[in-house]
Design an enzyme around this catalytic site. Structure first.
Site, short mmCIF file in Angstrom:
data_model
loop_
_atom_site.label_atom_id
_atom_site.label_comp_id
_atom_site.label_asym_id
_atom_site.label_seq_id
_atom_site.Cartn_x
_atom_site.Cartn_y
_atom_site.Cartn_z
N GLU A 118 0.84 -1.20 0.00
CA GLU A 118 0.00 0.00 0.00
C GLU A 118 0.88 1.24 0.00
O GLU A 118 2.03 1.20 0.40
CB GLU A 118 -0.88 0.01 1.25
N LYS A 120 2.43 4.59 1.28
CA LYS A 120 2.65 5.24 2.57
C LYS A 120 2.48 6.74 2.34
O LYS A 120 3.37 7.42 1.85
CB LYS A 120 4.06 4.92 3.07
N ASP A 122 2.11 10.62 2.91
CA ASP A 122 2.76 11.58 3.80
C ASP A 122 1.69 12.49 4.40
O ASP A 122 1.47 13.60 3.95
CB ASP A 122 3.77 12.40 2.98
N TYR A 227 -7.22 2.46 6.12
CA TYR A 227 -6.40 1.33 5.69
C TYR A 227 -6.32 0.19 6.69
O TYR A 227 -5.65 -0.80 6.45
CB TYR A 227 -4.99 1.80 5.33
N LYS A 321 10.74 2.55 2.51
CA LYS A 321 10.87 3.96 2.15
C LYS A 321 11.44 4.15 0.74
O LYS A 321 12.30 3.39 0.31
CB LYS A 321 11.80 4.66 3.16
N CYS A 415 32.77 36.26 -18.89
CA CYS A 415 32.52 34.85 -19.19
C CYS A 415 33.76 34.02 -18.83
O CYS A 415 34.87 34.34 -19.27
CB CYS A 415 32.20 34.68 -20.67
N CYS A 418 35.13 32.67 -22.50
CA CYS A 418 35.68 33.53 -23.56
C CYS A 418 36.02 34.93 -23.06
O CYS A 418 36.48 35.77 -23.82
CB CYS A 418 34.69 33.62 -24.71
N CYS A 437 26.41 35.48 -21.53
CA CYS A 437 27.55 35.75 -22.38
C CYS A 437 26.98 35.94 -23.77
O CYS A 437 26.33 35.05 -24.30
CB CYS A 437 28.54 34.57 -22.35
N CYS A 442 31.38 31.89 -28.54
CA CYS A 442 31.90 31.40 -27.25
C CYS A 442 31.96 29.87 -27.26
O CYS A 442 30.96 29.20 -27.51
CB CYS A 442 30.98 31.90 -26.14
ZN LIG Z 1 31.53 33.20 -23.38
#
Ligand SMILES: [Zn+2]
Length: 674
Positions: A118, A120, A122, A227, A321, A415, A418, A437, A442
């Site tokens: 079954e 579980k 929460d 249950y 679990k 960057c 680059c 960038c 690049c």
């Molecule tokens: Zn770049």
């Protein structure tokens, strides 16, 4: 109406409302609208108020909530409320069975147990007491021996009966929970009122059941999954038809008008339970409620009783679990990553930790604003979470554990790949949260673009993993997406770390990717805002890729699921000359299949067989033409064949076609069908 008639009317209304409660809240099959239900309820309420001698504390009318109370009374449970032991993997689950079998063997019991798996949920455990068929009390679990009396609040919950169809006395155990969408709704209202928000559905359920005003509880839409049935020993001895298995018990609860979770499975053995468990690790995220594992129970009541209890728990059941999805770990460093669109993402470098079944050492921090919001610093201990496919993320910081030398992160101005200056970009009317960038050449962006291109949801070239792409890119073997399709076995097998076999595998997986559905190709291009679902939404509306690339802004933004932002990104992608150049090199290598073209095709669902030599088309060209128009080509004639496309020659297939009364057509007839 005279007194007698009023009494009859009240009785009828109560029965009718109870029947519709079960249809709606237990079976999810309402037969009357909410409005009709409510108006019947109001009539009952009014009659009861005007005629207090017909008052019943268990009338459906009490579900709107009674008077405000000033505190919760303590309740001593008549049956001790145990909790289950936990296991975390299949081996531990098998060990649990082994221990039980040893005990049963000592008692000379040869029967092997079956199991019920079954969910579980929460939520919050509630203990409901019924006497002679009437609901008399509800309590929280508390410490297992003493809980709190929440009877008036539970009376408002529509997923449990207040009066049972039979005059039985027992205790029903259930889990009170709330839907994710109710959490959203309630939090939205609380935000407006400036109240603290509930962190999750469990907190919301707990907070709701502890309201002192049952009328508030009535508006909150609490659900209860029943249950378990428990009876005190002397009660049980009085009942002869007590369920003999857990599954029968659940069926009994459902028959009595309780809401019982249908997502469960009777398993012949633990292997079956394991399969069910694995299925639910992912599936649980699609549910209305939170699930943190399965509860595996021995189905046979007799074996369950025989096994008895340890100091803490019943031996016959165990909580299995799911892998942890929230853990704590240490933040070792923050680096930045350049994405394929140029977006700069700060990345948390973490002390490796097991999360949701895999080891995690990196997590996204999204952007600079998020780092500021969390106030996370290098050296901090942080909470990390993952849900479904989502990338792990840091969502909380333990400030009390912060070391003195913890360092504040400073976002770079240039960057890391680059060295171009980074800046925020305009997205619609707003400035982006992320820095970008903007350098189109690049290298880091190119590499990320290639990794995205070959990814599973894109071209799905599984032979080209991230590492290999990086290597090939670094040595200049791959320069852009189209260059992937020019790779040869010879290019690869001489490289360090690659042999003949690995080279063949890579080439084979590139070959396999040449036929690709339109939506996957569109996704693979890595156009800003065009994720998997958006790509699917767009592809549905076009017969081929060319149509998409030429589509105007109005047409694109009119598609459901495609906003102006996406339409904008598409149009500017296709207007860019270097993208046009790339596509011109790339597309001739591919066969892009549009599902729309197939479904819309004149030959959709028609099956063809080809025989003999056709006057103009080669066999492959004919096959292509049929498939492009939604038809199918098979090798031999059968009852399901629609047409035989016959050229010169081709003897036996012609005979078969005549035998099965299948229409024989020639090339020009095929062309006329289109
Ligand atoms: Zn770049």
């Amino acid at each position: 109406m005279n007194k007698k008639e009023i009494g009859i009317r009240i009785g009828e209304l109560r029965r009718l409302l109870e029947r519709h409660r079960i249809l709606y809240h237990v079976h999810d099959k309402p037969e009357i609208s909410d409005e009709v239900y409510d108006s019947l309820m109001r009539e009952l309420e009014k009659l009861e108020k005007e005629n207090p001698d017909f008052y019943s504390s268990l009338s459906p009318a009490v579900r709107i909530g009674g008077d405000v109370i000033d505190h919760f009374e303590k309740v001593t449970h008549t049956v001790k409320q145990w909790s289950f032991d936990n296991v975390f993997n299949f081996k531990e689950l098998l060990d649990w069975e082994e221990r039980n079998l040893t005990i049963l063997k000592k008692e000379n019991i040869k029967e092997t147990p079956t199991y019920v798996a079954e969910m579980k949920i929460d939520g919050l455990k509630v203990i409901l007491t019924y006497e002679d068929g009437n609901f008399v009390r509800a309590a929280t679990r508390g410490n297992g021996e003493i809980g709190e009396d929440i009877t008036e609040n539970i009376k408002t919950v529509k997923s449990i009966p207040l009066v049972l169809p039979e005059k039985v006395s027992f205790i029903v155990i259930g889990e009170a929970w709330m839907k994710k969408k109710d959490l959203e709704r309630i939090n939205k209202e609380r935000e407006k009122d400036g109240l603290a928000l509930y962190a999750n559905t469990r907190n919301l359920a707990a907070g709701t059941l502890r309201q002192l005003d049952p009328k508030i509880v009535a508006t909150r839409n609490i659900q209860i999954y029943a249950y378990d049935v428990e009876q005190t020993i002397d009660n049980r001895q009085k009942t002869t038809d007590y369920p003999k298995t857990q599954e029968e018990e659940l069926e009994l609860l459902s028959k009595f008008g309780f809401l019982v979770n249908k997502d469960r499975k009777v398993c012949k053995n633990l292997k079956e339970a394991q399969t069910f468990y694995e299925k639910w690790i992912e599936k649980r995220h699609t549910q209305d409620y939170g699930i943190d594992g399965l509860v595996i129970k021995i189905n046979e009541r007799k074996l369950w009783d025989e096994l008895g209890y340890t100091a803490k728990s019943p031996r016959g059941g165990i909580a299995y679990k799911f892998p942890a999805e929230v853990v704590a770990t240490k933040l070792l460093d923050i680096t930045v990553q350049v994405g394929r669109t140029g977006a700069i993402t700060p990345v948390a470098e973490l002390a490796p930790v097991l999360l949701a079944g895999s080891t995690v050492s990196r997590a996204t921090l999204h952007n600079e604003d998020e780092i500021k919001r969390l106030d996370v610093r290098v050296g901090d201990t942080v909470s990390l979470r993952k849900a479904g496919d989502v990338i792990p993320e840091i969502f909380d910081v333990f400030k009390e554990l912060r070391p003195k030398n913890a360092k504040t992160f400073v976002m770079p101005t240039n960057c890391p790949s680059c060295d171009s200056k980074l800046s925020r970009i305009q997205i619609g009317k707003e400035l982006s949260a992320a820095l970008y960038c903007l350098n189109k050449s690049c290298e880091a962006q190119h590499l990320e673009g290639l990794i995205h291109f070959v990814s599973k949801k894109g071209m799905n070239i599984d032979g080209l993993g991230e590492r290999i792409i990086e290597t090939f890119h670094d040595i200049g073997l791959i320069t852009d997406a189209s260059s992937i399709y020019k790779l040869t076995k010879e290019d690869i097998e001489g490289l360090e770390g690659f042999g003949e076999k690995s080279a063949s595998n890579i080439i084979a997986s590139i070959e396999n990717s040449r036929i690709v559905p339109l939506h996957r190709f569109l996704y693979s291009l890595g156009i800003r805002h065009v994720g998997e679902q958006t790509a699917k939404d767009i592809a549905k509306h076009f017969s081929n890729f060319k149509e998409i690339s030429e589509a105007r802004l109005e047409k694109l933004s009119g598609i459901e699921g495609v906003g102006e932002k996406v339409a904008d990104a598409l149009v500017s992608y296709f207007a860019n000359t270097s993208n046009q150049k790339l596509l011109a090199h790339l597309i001739p290598n591919l066969k892009i299949i549009s599902e729309k073209a197939i479904v819309d095709g004149k030959l959709f669902n028609k099956t063809f067989v080809i025989t003999g030599t056709l006057p103009k088309l080669s066999r492959d060209e004919a096959k292509d033409l049929i498939e492009k128009n939604g038809g199918k080509v098979t090798a031999s004639i059968s009852k399901s064949t629609d047409y035989l496309l016959a050229g010169e020659g081709g003897g036996s297939k012609r005979d078969d076609a005549i035998k099965f009364e299948i229409k024989i057509i020639d090339e020009s007839e095929l062309v006329n069908m289109l």
